[in-house]
Design a protein around this motif. Sequence first.
Motif, PDB file in Angstrom:
ATOM      1  N   ARG A  75       0.816  -1.218   0.000  1.00 37.53           N
ATOM      2  CA  ARG A  75       0.000   0.000   0.000  1.00 37.53           C
ATOM      3  C   ARG A  75       0.848   1.265   0.000  1.00 37.53           C
ATOM      4  NH1 ARG A  75      -2.891   0.019   5.228  1.00 37.53           N
ATOM      5  NH2 ARG A  75      -1.132   1.273   5.945  1.00 37.53           N
ATOM      6  N   ASP A  76       2.010   1.186   0.653  1.00 40.08           N
ATOM      7  CA  ASP A  76       2.868   2.363   0.732  1.00 40.08           C
ATOM      8  C   ASP A  76       3.967   2.360  -0.330  1.00 40.08           C
ATOM      9  OD1 ASP A  76       3.875   0.168   2.089  1.00 40.08           O
ATOM     10  OD2 ASP A  76       4.780   1.309   3.707  1.00 40.08           O
ATOM     11  N   GLY A  77       3.763   1.579  -1.398  1.00 43.59           N
ATOM     12  CA  GLY A  77       4.606   1.695  -2.577  1.00 43.59           C
ATOM     13  C   GLY A  77       5.904   0.920  -2.583  1.00 43.59           C
ATOM     14  N   CYS A  78       6.034  -0.100  -1.739  1.00 45.56           N
ATOM     15  CA  CYS A  78       7.270  -0.878  -1.693  1.00 45.56           C
ATOM     16  C   CYS A  78       7.106  -2.216  -2.426  1.00 45.56           C
ATOM     17  CB  CYS A  78       7.695  -1.140  -0.251  1.00 45.56           C
ATOM     18  SG  CYS A  78       9.261  -2.033  -0.133  1.00 45.56           S
ATOM     19  N   PRO A  79       7.916  -2.497  -3.431  1.00 47.69           N
ATOM     20  CA  PRO A  79       7.860  -3.803  -4.099  1.00 47.69           C
ATOM     21  C   PRO A  79       8.372  -4.904  -3.176  1.00 47.69           C
ATOM     22  CG  PRO A  79       8.885  -2.143  -5.518  1.00 47.69           C
ATOM     23  CD  PRO A  79       8.828  -1.565  -4.126  1.00 47.69           C
ATOM     24  N   VAL A  80       7.546  -5.924  -2.972  1.00 45.37           N
ATOM     25  CA  VAL A  80       7.911  -7.047  -2.114  1.00 45.37           C
ATOM     26  C   VAL A  80       7.792  -8.336  -2.913  1.00 45.37           C
ATOM     27  CG1 VAL A  80       7.228  -5.895   0.016  1.00 45.37           C
ATOM     28  CG2 VAL A  80       5.540  -7.266  -1.232  1.00 45.37           C
ATOM     29  N   ILE A  81       8.438  -9.375  -2.420  1.00 44.19           N
ATOM     30  CA  ILE A  81       8.471 -10.654  -3.125  1.00 44.19           C
ATOM     31  C   ILE A  81       7.569 -11.647  -2.395  1.00 44.19           C
ATOM     32  CG2 ILE A  81       9.935 -12.542  -3.894  1.00 44.19           C
ATOM     33  CD1 ILE A  81      12.225 -10.559  -4.149  1.00 44.19           C
ATOM     34  N   PHE A 108       3.610  -6.193   6.413  1.00 40.87           N
ATOM     35  CA  PHE A 108       3.956  -7.337   5.567  1.00 40.87           C
ATOM     36  C   PHE A 108       5.137  -8.113   6.140  1.00 40.87           C
ATOM     37  CE2 PHE A 108       6.729  -8.963   2.155  1.00 40.87           C
ATOM     38  CZ  PHE A 108       5.878  -9.906   1.593  1.00 40.87           C
ATOM     39  N   ILE A 109       6.200  -7.408   6.478  1.00 44.86           N
ATOM     40  CA  ILE A 109       7.404  -8.106   6.941  1.00 44.86           C
ATOM     41  C   ILE A 109       7.282  -8.614   8.377  1.00 44.86           C
ATOM     42  CG2 ILE A 109       8.919  -6.872   5.351  1.00 44.86           C
ATOM     43  CD1 ILE A 109       9.790  -5.105   7.666  1.00 44.86           C
ATOM     44  N   SER A 110       6.154  -8.309   9.038  1.00 43.93           N
ATOM     45  CA  SER A 110       5.973  -8.789  10.410  1.00 43.93           C
ATOM     46  C   SER A 110       5.535 -10.244  10.460  1.00 43.93           C
ATOM     47  CB  SER A 110       4.945  -7.919  11.141  1.00 43.93           C
ATOM     48  OG  SER A 110       3.622  -8.168  10.674  1.00 43.93           O
ATOM     49  N   TYR A 111       5.175 -10.822   9.312  1.00 41.33           N
ATOM     50  CA  TYR A 111       4.709 -12.208   9.282  1.00 41.33           C
ATOM     51  C   TYR A 111       5.860 -13.165   9.041  1.00 41.33           C
ATOM     52  CZ  TYR A 111       0.089 -10.176   9.199  1.00 41.33           C
ATOM     53  OH  TYR A 111      -1.036  -9.458   9.533  1.00 41.33           O
ATOM     54  N   GLY A 112       5.761 -14.330   9.676  1.00 43.55           N
ATOM     55  CA  GLY A 112       6.813 -15.321   9.539  1.00 43.55           C
ATOM     56  C   GLY A 112       8.010 -14.995  10.405  1.00 43.55           C
ATOM     57  N   PRO A 113       9.138 -15.710  10.206  1.00 39.03           N
ATOM     58  CA  PRO A 113      10.318 -15.505  11.061  1.00 39.03           C
ATOM     59  C   PRO A 113      10.887 -14.105  10.887  1.00 39.03           C
ATOM     60  CG  PRO A 113      10.872 -16.828   9.149  1.00 39.03           C
ATOM     61  CD  PRO A 113       9.391 -16.698   9.142  1.00 39.03           C
ATOM     62  N   THR A 138      11.583 -26.771   6.405  1.00 40.69           N
ATOM     63  CA  THR A 138      12.779 -27.193   7.141  1.00 40.69           C
ATOM     64  C   THR A 138      13.686 -26.004   7.448  1.00 40.69           C
ATOM     65  OG1 THR A 138      12.664 -29.355   6.040  1.00 40.69           O
ATOM     66  CG2 THR A 138      14.738 -28.768   7.138  1.00 40.69           C
ATOM     67  N   LYS A 139      13.885 -25.147   6.426  1.00 38.77           N
ATOM     68  CA  LYS A 139      14.723 -23.959   6.600  1.00 38.77           C
ATOM     69  C   LYS A 139      13.901 -22.726   6.272  1.00 38.77           C
ATOM     70  CE  LYS A 139      19.094 -26.306   5.554  1.00 38.77           C
ATOM     71  NZ  LYS A 139      20.305 -26.330   4.682  1.00 38.77           N
ATOM     72  N   ASP A 140      13.496 -22.008   7.311  1.00 37.47           N
ATOM     73  CA  ASP A 140      12.653 -20.825   7.129  1.00 37.47           C
ATOM     74  C   ASP A 140      13.527 -19.591   6.937  1.00 37.47           C
ATOM     75  OD1 ASP A 140      10.306 -19.441   6.878  1.00 37.47           O
ATOM     76  OD2 ASP A 140       9.414 -20.242   8.704  1.00 37.47           O
ATOM     77  N   ASP A 141      12.908 -18.518   6.462  1.00 37.78           N
ATOM     78  CA  ASP A 141      13.630 -17.282   6.223  1.00 37.78           C
ATOM     79  C   ASP A 141      12.622 -16.145   6.188  1.00 37.78           C
ATOM     80  OD1 ASP A 141      16.325 -16.359   5.832  1.00 37.78           O
ATOM     81  OD2 ASP A 141      15.808 -15.809   3.781  1.00 37.78           O
ATOM     82  N   PRO A 142      13.011 -14.933   6.571  1.00 36.99           N
ATOM     83  CA  PRO A 142      12.056 -13.822   6.586  1.00 36.99           C
ATOM     84  C   PRO A 142      11.557 -13.447   5.195  1.00 36.99           C
ATOM     85  CG  PRO A 142      13.975 -13.321   7.948  1.00 36.99           C
ATOM     86  CD  PRO A 142      14.309 -14.556   7.179  1.00 36.99           C
ATOM     87  N   LEU A 143      10.379 -12.823   5.155  1.00 32.88           N
ATOM     88  CA  LEU A 143       9.880 -12.239   3.921  1.00 32.88           C
ATOM     89  C   LEU A 143      10.831 -11.123   3.490  1.00 32.88           C
ATOM     90  CD1 LEU A 143       6.055 -12.010   4.718  1.00 32.88           C
ATOM     91  CD2 LEU A 143       7.281 -13.803   3.477  1.00 32.88           C
ATOM     92  N   CYS A 144      10.834 -10.817   2.196  1.00 32.70           N
ATOM     93  CA  CYS A 144      11.821  -9.849   1.731  1.00 32.70           C
ATOM     94  C   CYS A 144      11.240  -8.905   0.687  1.00 32.70           C
ATOM     95  CB  CYS A 144      13.052 -10.566   1.153  1.00 32.70           C
ATOM     96  SG  CYS A 144      12.725 -11.543  -0.327  1.00 32.70           S
TER      97      CYS A 144
END
Length: 361
Positions: A75-81, A108-113, A138-144
Amino acid sequence: MALSVSSAKLSTDDKVHEAFVFPKFVVMGHRGFGMNMLQSPDEKMKSIKENSILSFNVAADFPIDFVEFDVQVTRDGCPVIFHDNFIFTQEQGVNIEKRVTEMALREFISYGPQKDGENVNPMFRKTKDGRIFQWKVTKDDPLCTLKDAFVKVKRSQGFNIELKFDDNIVYGEEELRQTLENILKVVDEHAENRPIIFSSFHPDAALLIRKLQMSYPVFFLTNGGSEIYADVRRNSLDEAIKICQEGGLQGIVSEVKAILRTPNAITRVKDSKLSLISYGQLNNVVEVVYLQYLMGVEGVIVDMVMEISEAVASIEVRKEEDDEEVDGRKCLILSGEESKEVRISNDDAIGFLTKFVPKTT
């Protein structure tokens, strides 16, 4: 070995309809090291978090040319994957869905590890049949973000940036333009010499990204009629060719089943001076990938990155120019310590491939 820098960047002096050709058969990692199928009993399909920096860099350790990933804009204009239109979570035991494009980046980035190791907001995924699974790998990683990928993924690794839009929403041109300009801003600031291609299932987004920039190739994504959409431009390979010709796009990314059902479409694509690569679960079968190579498909997007990339890298192709009896290629396929020489004509290849696809009625 990754593609040379110049192989996925166009000269600004190029004519709109000038053919784009990959210098070699390319292998692309689907969402990095492969997509997550949380419902699958196969642990390989949930080994590393898809569309993550970890997934991209693990994939880059293998002989692939690109990682493919999905980009949306918050919503605030940041491209996320992120691939799905919605993030699912739980609040007080109740499943909640939140649209990615309606969230601010911070949410958005508050979800997951998280980078500090905490996991305050757990993530779930909803399958097409309506089931919901906790997003456990098995191997988690933060949203980016897209910027994260440019900064943290090996610079020799090419990016296939899929421009992701919801099939159930009608987008106006101004909304599409704003989204694409936000993405291009990050690309312009951080791409440097990285090989990049853009792709999209959304016809108008693919056409518009081509108008907004002339530096990088644009490919139109299609399932070639495996599903039917209200927008007829999405319903066949012939429609995909038409879009590319009218909009000056460089190529098509087709569901592999559509290619196998209509193998003559490869010739039509080539005659139109377009590149052709494929995606789909059948691309995790080595023989299917190999025979697509023989038929003239220029690359594949795969989940089984290790198996397919190593198989493709081990193929030595030797053309027999003076053999008038054989219309095809003679190849040496190396797999581990074993090797075998095979001679396959184009007709043989087509006959083999069509066995993988049920006939349409």
